[in-house]
Design an enzyme around this catalytic site. Structure first.
Site, mmCIF file in Angstrom:
data_model
loop_
_atom_site.group_PDB
_atom_site.id
_atom_site.type_symbol
_atom_site.label_atom_id
_atom_site.label_comp_id
_atom_site.label_asym_id
_atom_site.label_seq_id
_atom_site.Cartn_x
_atom_site.Cartn_y
_atom_site.Cartn_z
ATOM 1 N N CYS A 8 0.834 -1.205 0.000
ATOM 2 C CA CYS A 8 0.000 0.000 0.000
ATOM 3 C C CYS A 8 0.864 1.248 0.000
ATOM 4 O O CYS A 8 1.393 1.643 1.050
ATOM 5 C CB CYS A 8 -0.888 0.012 1.236
ATOM 6 S SG CYS A 8 -1.745 -1.533 1.534
ATOM 7 N N ARG A 30 9.523 -2.689 -12.796
ATOM 8 C CA ARG A 30 8.793 -2.280 -14.005
ATOM 9 C C ARG A 30 8.892 -3.284 -15.154
ATOM 10 O O ARG A 30 7.894 -3.533 -15.833
ATOM 11 C CB ARG A 30 9.227 -0.882 -14.444
ATOM 12 C CG ARG A 30 8.537 0.144 -13.590
ATOM 13 C CD ARG A 30 8.980 1.550 -13.776
ATOM 14 N NE ARG A 30 8.204 2.369 -12.844
ATOM 15 C CZ ARG A 30 8.532 3.559 -12.444
ATOM 16 N NH1 ARG A 30 9.641 4.130 -12.886
ATOM 17 N NH2 ARG A 30 7.770 4.219 -11.609
ATOM 18 N N GLN A 48 -10.769 -5.368 -33.308
ATOM 19 C CA GLN A 48 -11.132 -4.961 -34.662
ATOM 20 C C GLN A 48 -11.139 -6.155 -35.613
ATOM 21 O O GLN A 48 -12.041 -6.303 -36.448
ATOM 22 C CB GLN A 48 -10.144 -3.879 -35.139
ATOM 23 C CG GLN A 48 -10.513 -3.226 -36.447
ATOM 24 C CD GLN A 48 -11.794 -2.402 -36.339
ATOM 25 O OE1 GLN A 48 -12.245 -2.060 -35.241
ATOM 26 N NE2 GLN A 48 -12.408 -2.127 -37.480
ATOM 27 N N GLU A 97 1.926 1.041 -11.384
ATOM 28 C CA GLU A 97 3.409 1.041 -11.274
ATOM 29 C C GLU A 97 4.000 2.166 -12.119
ATOM 30 O O GLU A 97 5.039 2.002 -12.747
ATOM 31 C CB GLU A 97 3.986 -0.316 -11.699
ATOM 32 C CG GLU A 97 3.588 -1.427 -10.770
ATOM 33 C CD GLU A 97 4.725 -1.983 -9.924
ATOM 34 O OE1 GLU A 97 5.894 -1.649 -10.178
ATOM 35 O OE2 GLU A 97 4.410 -2.741 -9.010
HETATM 36 C C1 LIG Z 1 -6.171 -1.732 -10.573
HETATM 37 C C2 LIG Z 1 -5.127 -0.955 -9.852
HETATM 38 C C3 LIG Z 1 -4.272 -1.603 -8.966
HETATM 39 C C4 LIG Z 1 -3.312 -0.868 -8.264
HETATM 40 N N1 LIG Z 1 -2.535 -1.512 -7.335
HETATM 41 C C5 LIG Z 1 -1.767 -0.767 -6.499
HETATM 42 C C6 LIG Z 1 -1.115 -1.366 -5.372
HETATM 43 O O1 LIG Z 1 -1.198 -2.580 -5.161
HETATM 44 N N2 LIG Z 1 -0.417 -0.565 -4.523
HETATM 45 C C7 LIG Z 1 -0.312 0.778 -4.723
HETATM 46 O O2 LIG Z 1 0.326 1.445 -3.919
HETATM 47 N N3 LIG Z 1 -0.893 1.379 -5.799
HETATM 48 C C8 LIG Z 1 -1.633 0.636 -6.681
HETATM 49 N N4 LIG Z 1 -2.259 1.245 -7.746
HETATM 50 C C9 LIG Z 1 -2.146 2.689 -7.913
HETATM 51 C C10 LIG Z 1 -1.427 3.121 -9.179
HETATM 52 O O3 LIG Z 1 -0.055 2.898 -9.062
HETATM 53 C C11 LIG Z 1 -1.813 4.599 -9.439
HETATM 54 O O4 LIG Z 1 -3.140 4.596 -9.905
HETATM 55 C C12 LIG Z 1 -0.897 5.265 -10.427
HETATM 56 O O5 LIG Z 1 0.371 5.461 -9.871
HETATM 57 C C13 LIG Z 1 -1.441 6.619 -10.912
HETATM 58 O O6 LIG Z 1 -1.824 7.424 -9.839
HETATM 59 P P1 LIG Z 1 -3.267 8.147 -9.890
HETATM 60 O O7 LIG Z 1 -4.286 7.100 -10.189
HETATM 61 O O8 LIG Z 1 -3.441 8.932 -8.650
HETATM 62 O O9 LIG Z 1 -3.227 9.108 -11.146
HETATM 63 P P2 LIG Z 1 -2.630 10.616 -11.174
HETATM 64 O O10 LIG Z 1 -1.271 10.633 -10.602
HETATM 65 O O11 LIG Z 1 -3.651 11.541 -10.622
HETATM 66 O O12 LIG Z 1 -2.516 10.852 -12.741
HETATM 67 C C14 LIG Z 1 -3.644 11.247 -13.550
HETATM 68 C C15 LIG Z 1 -3.123 11.532 -14.962
HETATM 69 O O13 LIG Z 1 -2.193 12.633 -14.917
HETATM 70 C C16 LIG Z 1 -0.961 12.252 -15.496
HETATM 71 N N5 LIG Z 1 0.145 12.933 -14.808
HETATM 72 C C17 LIG Z 1 0.341 13.077 -13.468
HETATM 73 N N6 LIG Z 1 1.470 13.745 -13.235
HETATM 74 C C18 LIG Z 1 2.030 14.016 -14.426
HETATM 75 C C19 LIG Z 1 3.221 14.680 -14.849
HETATM 76 N N7 LIG Z 1 4.098 15.176 -13.968
HETATM 77 N N8 LIG Z 1 3.466 14.785 -16.181
HETATM 78 C C20 LIG Z 1 2.582 14.257 -17.085
HETATM 79 N N9 LIG Z 1 1.457 13.616 -16.750
HETATM 80 C C21 LIG Z 1 1.176 13.508 -15.445
HETATM 81 C C22 LIG Z 1 -0.885 10.754 -15.304
HETATM 82 O O14 LIG Z 1 0.019 10.147 -16.205
HETATM 83 C C23 LIG Z 1 -2.334 10.352 -15.553
HETATM 84 O O15 LIG Z 1 -2.569 10.244 -16.924
HETATM 85 C C24 LIG Z 1 -3.183 0.516 -8.490
HETATM 86 C C25 LIG Z 1 -4.027 1.152 -9.407
HETATM 87 C C26 LIG Z 1 -5.001 0.448 -10.057
HETATM 88 C C27 LIG Z 1 -5.930 1.178 -11.002
#
Ligand SMILES: Cc1cc2nc3c(=O)[nH]c(=O)nc-3n(C[C@H](O)[C@H](O)[C@H](O)COP(=O)(O)OP(=O)(O)OC[C@H]3O[C@@H](n4cnc5c(N)ncnc54)[C@H](O)[C@@H]3O)c2cc1C
Length: 408
Positions: free
Chosen positions: A128, A267, A361, A388
């Site tokens: 987490c 990654r 498609q 990730e």
């Molecule tokens: C199904 C699922 C499983 C997951 N499992 C885990 C887990 O086990 N443990 C855990 O800790 N996390 C987990 N995650 C979290 C995941 O790593 C995050 O969703 C991810 O890092 C993106 O963060 P966010 O969703 O807050 O998006 P945001 O950070 O809010 O990003 C929103 C958009 O803005 C873009 N963006 C943000 N900053 C920038 C920038 N500086 N430059 C350009 N573009 C930018 C992003 O690329 C994205 O397109 C999981 C997520 C999902 C959906």
């Protein structure tokens, strides 16, 4: 140092075929059902445990394979079977790696077995890190861990989100802020043992894809854990914090925090998952194109279809090569000087999205229905460009690394 080779050893081929057999015979036939149920496929995790595929031993063997190819090979085959079920099987591995990478020998020996349980009573673990206001921007993390010296206990408060296996895990690994002044350098990871009071599951998310994998919020309300639950121990943390404070004071060189270094190394494994999904969709599309007749001939007789398949296959092979290169480098202690880990994840995850869309498609109307697996694979593939580190964040890492410019 192991020489680079694209030829798997006989042992590796045997393991690959064994995993493939499980993916084909057990995972794939169950994929549609668990996708609809949107629940953790416990019986399948248990079957994997019974044959030794869901176990610390197996995971560690692949993770530490000196060629570097063991882990990506495992991921590709399992995710070829089905991404949601496969994530339920390997999700524990992310938490286990967090402990393997940062924990003491005692912590590794105590907690990792409890993450997996045993074949008659399987358990899962959760890692987490993400929070509602700290996704890509890990430095904005708010979950706090405060040391209670009198009791030698840590007290954690905060809300984690998007945690794979969050709330249903036996063991949670939680990243928290121990020194807010230091940004992401002031983070530390904690083990939250089974049934610790104050930890509860928040919202369980209803998702677009990988629906057989449980994703939920984890709420920490006055969670108290013994001092021994701080990964790596207090002495090591104090030394690391002192170094980071000194660097911050003198403006010394930037140091990567431990969680970030773990992500960079993990990654390529996510890239390998994406290769598995892409390959699965490509194979369905190839079969379909050979048999589906229109205008009195199989649709593959048209260059418009055959060239798409050629592009799909080429991208998949290129993605696998990038994943294998990065995995080989990581296993042989070669630093990612050009962000090769991020490159592999970026290219493979974008490939999975593109290839699965092409597969839909090629199957026409059938591709748009749940009668055929490419519809599910296309939904599943969307996750790879998000978790990730999103594709944008991978591009940021690559661009910064190759240019030396702190691009925003
Ligand atoms: C199904 C699922 C499983 C997951 N499992 C885990 C887990 O086990 N443990 C855990 O800790 N996390 C987990 N995650 C979290 C995941 O790593 C995050 O969703 C991810 O890092 C993106 O963060 P966010 O969703 O807050 O998006 P945001 O950070 O809010 O990003 C929103 C958009 O803005 C873009 N963006 C943000 N900053 C920038 C920038 N500086 N430059 C350009 N573009 C930018 C992003 O690329 C994205 O397109 C999981 C997520 C999902 C959906």
């Amino acid at each position: 140092m192991a020489e680079i080779s694209f030829e798997l050893s006989d042992d590796q081929k045997e393991v690959r075929d064994w995993i493939h057999g499980f993916a084909a015979d057990v995972i794939r036939p169950a994929a549609a059902e668990w996708d609809e149920r949107e629940e953790t496929p416990w019986p399948i995790i248990q079957e994997a445990a019974k044959i030794g595929l869901y176990s610390l031993d197996f995971y560690a063997q692949q993770y530490f394979d000196p060629s570097g190819l063991g882990l990506p090979m495992t991921m590709e085959e399992l995710f070829w079977g089905d991404a949601g079920i496969a994530l339920s099987i390997v999700g524990t591995g992310l938490a286990a790696v967090g402990v393997l990478a940062n924990g003491t020998e005692e912590q590794i020996g105590t907690w990792i077995p409890q993450m997996y349980g045993d074949p008659d009573d399987v358990k899962v673990a959760a890692f987490c890190s993400s929070e509602p206001d700290a996704g890509s921007d890990v430095g904005s993390m708010r979950t706090r861990a405060v040391y209670d010296e009198a009791k030698d206990e840590w007290v954690l408060n905060g809300t984690k989100t998007w945690a794979t296996n969050g709330g249903i895990a036996n063991v949670h690994v939680v990243v928290a802020v121990v020194d807010p002044e230091l940004g992401s350098k002031g983070h530390a990871s904690f083990i939250i043992p089974p049934n610790t009071p104050g930890l509860s599951q928040g919202q369980k998310f209803k998702k677009h894809g990988i629906r057989a994998s449980h994703t939920a919020e984890v709420v920490l309300d006055q969670v108290r854990v013994p001092g021994s639950c701080l990964l790596g121990g207090k002495e090591k943390l104090d030394e690391r914090l002192a170094r980071a404070r000194e660097k911050a004071r003198t403006g010394g060189e930037r140091v990567k925090n431990a969680a970030m270094a773990t992500f960079e190394a993990s990654r390529p494994a996510v890239g390998a998952m994406a290769v598995g999904t892409a390959r699965a969709a490509y194979e369905v599309a190839l079969d379909y194109a050979r048999t589906r007749q229109q205008f009195g001939r199989p649709i593959i007789d048209n260059q418009g279809v055959a060239f798409q398949l050629a592009d799909m296959r080429t991208r998949i092979d290129a993605a696998r090569l990038l994943v294998w290169r990065a995995s080989w480098m990581a296993a042989n202690g070669k630093p990612f000087e050009s962000a090769e880990g991020s490159m592999s994840k970026l290219f493979a995850s974008e490939t999975a999205k593109q290839v699965t869309a092409q597969a839909v498609q090629i199957l026409g109307g059938n591709g748009f229905t749940r009668e055929y697996p490419v519809e599910r694979m296309h939904r599943d593939a969307a996750i790879y460009t998000i978790f990730e580190g999103t594709s944008e964040i991978q591009r940021l890492v690559i661009a910064r690394t190759v240019s030396g410019v702190q691009i925003r």
